[in-house]
Scaffold this active site. Sequence first.
Site, PDB file in Angstrom:
ATOM      1  N   GLY A  80      -7.387 -47.698 -10.307  1.00 35.04           N
ATOM      2  CA  GLY A  80      -7.365 -45.691 -10.647  1.00 35.04           C
ATOM      3  C   GLY A  80      -9.357 -45.818  -9.576  1.00 35.04           C
ATOM      4  O   GLY A  80      -9.662 -45.338  -8.740  1.00 35.04           O
ATOM      5  N   THR A  81      -9.864 -47.123 -10.195  1.00 33.04           N
ATOM      6  CA  THR A  81     -10.870 -46.854  -9.979  1.00 33.04           C
ATOM      7  C   THR A  81     -11.216 -47.605  -8.645  1.00 33.04           C
ATOM      8  O   THR A  81     -12.145 -46.766  -8.487  1.00 33.04           O
ATOM      9  CB  THR A  81     -11.923 -48.104 -11.049  1.00 33.04           C
ATOM     10  OG1 THR A  81     -11.267 -48.339 -12.409  1.00 33.04           O
ATOM     11  CG2 THR A  81     -12.850 -48.419 -10.531  1.00 33.04           C
ATOM     12  N   ASN A 159      -9.955 -37.688 -20.041  1.00 31.24           N
ATOM     13  CA  ASN A 159      -9.181 -38.736 -20.585  1.00 31.24           C
ATOM     14  C   ASN A 159      -9.660 -38.855 -22.067  1.00 31.24           C
ATOM     15  O   ASN A 159      -8.764 -39.429 -23.312  1.00 31.24           O
ATOM     16  CB  ASN A 159      -9.660 -40.936 -19.714  1.00 31.24           C
ATOM     17  CG  ASN A 159     -10.880 -40.419 -20.144  1.00 31.24           C
ATOM     18  OD1 ASN A 159     -11.936 -39.685 -18.967  1.00 31.24           O
ATOM     19  ND2 ASN A 159     -11.322 -41.614 -20.619  1.00 31.24           N
ATOM     20  N   GLN A 187      -5.381 -39.275 -15.765  1.00 31.23           N
ATOM     21  CA  GLN A 187      -5.094 -39.475 -17.213  1.00 31.23           C
ATOM     22  C   GLN A 187      -3.868 -37.698 -17.541  1.00 31.23           C
ATOM     23  O   GLN A 187      -2.982 -37.253 -17.707  1.00 31.23           O
ATOM     24  CB  GLN A 187      -6.100 -38.806 -18.015  1.00 31.23           C
ATOM     25  CG  GLN A 187      -6.901 -39.352 -18.726  1.00 31.23           C
ATOM     26  CD  GLN A 187      -6.260 -41.146 -19.018  1.00 31.23           C
ATOM     27  OE1 GLN A 187      -4.831 -40.483 -19.994  1.00 31.23           O
ATOM     28  NE2 GLN A 187      -6.571 -42.345 -18.878  1.00 31.23           N
ATOM     29  N   GLY A 208      -1.150 -46.504 -12.288  1.00 31.62           N
ATOM     30  CA  GLY A 208      -0.173 -47.280 -12.347  1.00 31.62           C
ATOM     31  C   GLY A 208       0.177 -47.130 -13.766  1.00 31.62           C
ATOM     32  O   GLY A 208       1.112 -46.722 -14.811  1.00 31.62           O
ATOM     33  N   HIS A 209      -0.716 -47.633 -14.519  1.00 29.76           N
ATOM     34  CA  HIS A 209      -0.806 -48.312 -16.166  1.00 29.76           C
ATOM     35  C   HIS A 209      -0.936 -46.901 -17.051  1.00 29.76           C
ATOM     36  O   HIS A 209      -0.800 -47.482 -18.109  1.00 29.76           O
ATOM     37  CB  HIS A 209      -1.750 -49.712 -15.771  1.00 29.76           C
ATOM     38  CG  HIS A 209      -3.235 -48.977 -16.527  1.00 29.76           C
ATOM     39  ND1 HIS A 209      -3.448 -49.104 -17.426  1.00 29.76           N
ATOM     40  CD2 HIS A 209      -4.035 -48.639 -15.758  1.00 29.76           C
ATOM     41  CE1 HIS A 209      -4.910 -48.870 -16.863  1.00 29.76           C
ATOM     42  NE2 HIS A 209      -4.820 -47.971 -16.495  1.00 29.76           N
ATOM     43  N   THR A 245      -1.946 -57.522   1.427  1.00 27.81           N
ATOM     44  CA  THR A 245      -1.590 -57.048   1.573  1.00 27.81           C
ATOM     45  C   THR A 245      -0.624 -56.880  -0.104  1.00 27.81           C
ATOM     46  O   THR A 245      -0.974 -56.774  -1.479  1.00 27.81           O
ATOM     47  CB  THR A 245       0.352 -58.749   0.852  1.00 27.81           C
ATOM     48  OG1 THR A 245      -1.273 -60.125   1.672  1.00 27.81           O
ATOM     49  CG2 THR A 245       0.547 -59.045   1.064  1.00 27.81           C
ATOM     50  N   CYS A 333     -18.631 -48.075 -27.363  1.00 27.59           N
ATOM     51  CA  CYS A 333     -18.508 -49.577 -28.244  1.00 27.59           C
ATOM     52  C   CYS A 333     -18.193 -50.794 -26.756  1.00 27.59           C
ATOM     53  O   CYS A 333     -18.429 -51.952 -26.559  1.00 27.59           O
ATOM     54  CB  CYS A 333     -17.858 -50.234 -28.791  1.00 27.59           C
ATOM     55  SG  CYS A 333     -15.922 -49.323 -29.046  1.00 27.59           S
TER      56      CYS A 333
HETATM   57  N1  PLP Z   1      -9.939 -42.269 -14.564  1.00 28.77           N
HETATM   58  C1  PLP Z   1      -9.758 -42.203 -15.734  1.00 28.77           C
HETATM   59  C2  PLP Z   1      -9.868 -40.275 -16.043  1.00 28.77           C
HETATM   60  C3  PLP Z   1      -9.347 -42.612 -15.995  1.00 28.77           C
HETATM   61  O1  PLP Z   1      -8.958 -42.873 -17.856  1.00 28.77           O
HETATM   62  C4  PLP Z   1      -9.491 -44.433 -15.940  1.00 28.77           C
HETATM   63  C5  PLP Z   1      -8.655 -45.443 -17.113  1.00 28.77           C
HETATM   64  O2  PLP Z   1      -9.439 -45.386 -18.257  1.00 28.77           O
HETATM   65  C6  PLP Z   1      -9.482 -44.717 -14.746  1.00 28.77           C
HETATM   66  C7  PLP Z   1      -9.966 -43.837 -13.621  1.00 28.77           C
HETATM   67  C8  PLP Z   1      -9.816 -46.475 -14.254  1.00 28.77           C
HETATM   68  O3  PLP Z   1      -8.450 -46.409 -13.852  1.00 28.77           O
HETATM   69  P1  PLP Z   1      -8.001 -47.805 -13.610  1.00 28.77           P
HETATM   70  O4  PLP Z   1      -7.685 -48.444 -14.944  1.00 28.77           O
HETATM   71  O5  PLP Z   1      -6.547 -47.960 -12.782  1.00 28.77           O
HETATM   72  O6  PLP Z   1      -8.842 -48.259 -12.573  1.00 28.77           O
END
Ligand code: PLP
Length: 397
Positions: A80-81, A159, A187, A208-209, A245, A333
């Site tokens: 996601g990042t 989140n 989320q 995905g996770h 890849t 934290c």
């Molecule tokens: N954006 C939101 C709202 C999230 O909650 C998270 C992960 O906690 C991310 C982005 C980042 O996702 P990733 O862990 O796949 O980089």
Amino acid sequence: MEKRIIYLDNNATTRVDDAAAAAMLPFLTERYGNPSSIHTFGGSVMAEVEKARMSVAGLLNATGRDREGRASEIIFTSCGTESDNAAINAATVLLPKRRKLVSTVVEHPAILNTLDVFRRKGFEIELLPVDDKGRINLADLEKAVDSNTALVSIMLANNEIGNIYPVKEAADIAHAAGALFHTDAVQAVGKVPIDLSDGKIDFLTLSGHKLHAPKGIGVLYVRSGVRFTPFVIGGHQERGRRGGTENVPSIVALGCAAELARANMAEERVKLAELRDHLEEGVLKSIPSVRINGDRQNRLPNTSSISFEYIEGESILLMLNMFGICASSGSACTTGSLEPSHVLMSMKLPYTAAHGTIRFSLSKYNTREEIDYVLDKLPPIISRLRSMSPYWENRKK
Ligand code: PLP
């Protein structure tokens, strides 16, 4: 005896669905070829990648197809990042004369810290405030967006507190000023229905996770018609839009998780909301000086942010941990500071409440019996911690 684990930290990460894990296995062992290879051993794997792409598109109702009928709006990334970074980068490249980026104070660090980098590069960054329930006001967005704005980025769901934001309305406001619109839906995907077929959203991020696929696989949706410039530059993979890849096993697992989410979401949403409400009602009934944070009318079914006033969230977590209960606190934290989270602080929660905030986030694997277990263990933990807290002793009664 193995310690019992009650996992209520599903906004941090989720268990990979057994079916998704089974689906990825052959691509680690027998079918390990590179999908870009000319030989059939590798090349045949590409069909599986395209199948997964179609499954993800199905979950989002992303209807764009290329001439070969492939779901061309879905780009696989590493997380996601990366997708968040790629969307911001693409907007600034696509609209180079525009030097303003608009977002909200409650975004994930993947957005906020990236915007900080753009601020240092000379961009104007405007972050919309939120009210005491964590809601944005679209009138603030109207004021913030102008002809200098390249991108508006507003998360679909938060989140920490689970709030759902009005992204379609926000996209209309962005477009009226000629800006692009991105939503971080990490989320939300798999928890609430998403329909991209109206073409309002230009970019969408998923990971995905968070939906029972493995870590290390993400997606950036790019609406057909938006000229996208890659963030990870390299080979011709993903039709030249993301070098590297393909992570085939994880892509296949994500496709499987997307199919499962699509098939079961309606039922799971109801079950999750029932469990969450059971938890909140039980806490409110048995523990004094408690607040439920966020917009209770409009939030994810699985997320509950609860402040136990006058005690430290970290102490609550440690004591829950002794009973195998996994949750997370509302402080940053993990970054080495014990400051309450930026989300809770931006909602102007009193310090004494923000510090004692716990996020419980549920998944399809949780049961009512697990929630009852938590409701049994939590009240004595809170009274014990309060009996040691000078803040509780000195509170205004
Ligand atoms: N954006 C939101 C709202 C999230 O909650 C998270 C992960 O906690 C991310 C982005 C980042 O996702 P990733 O862990 O796949 O980089």
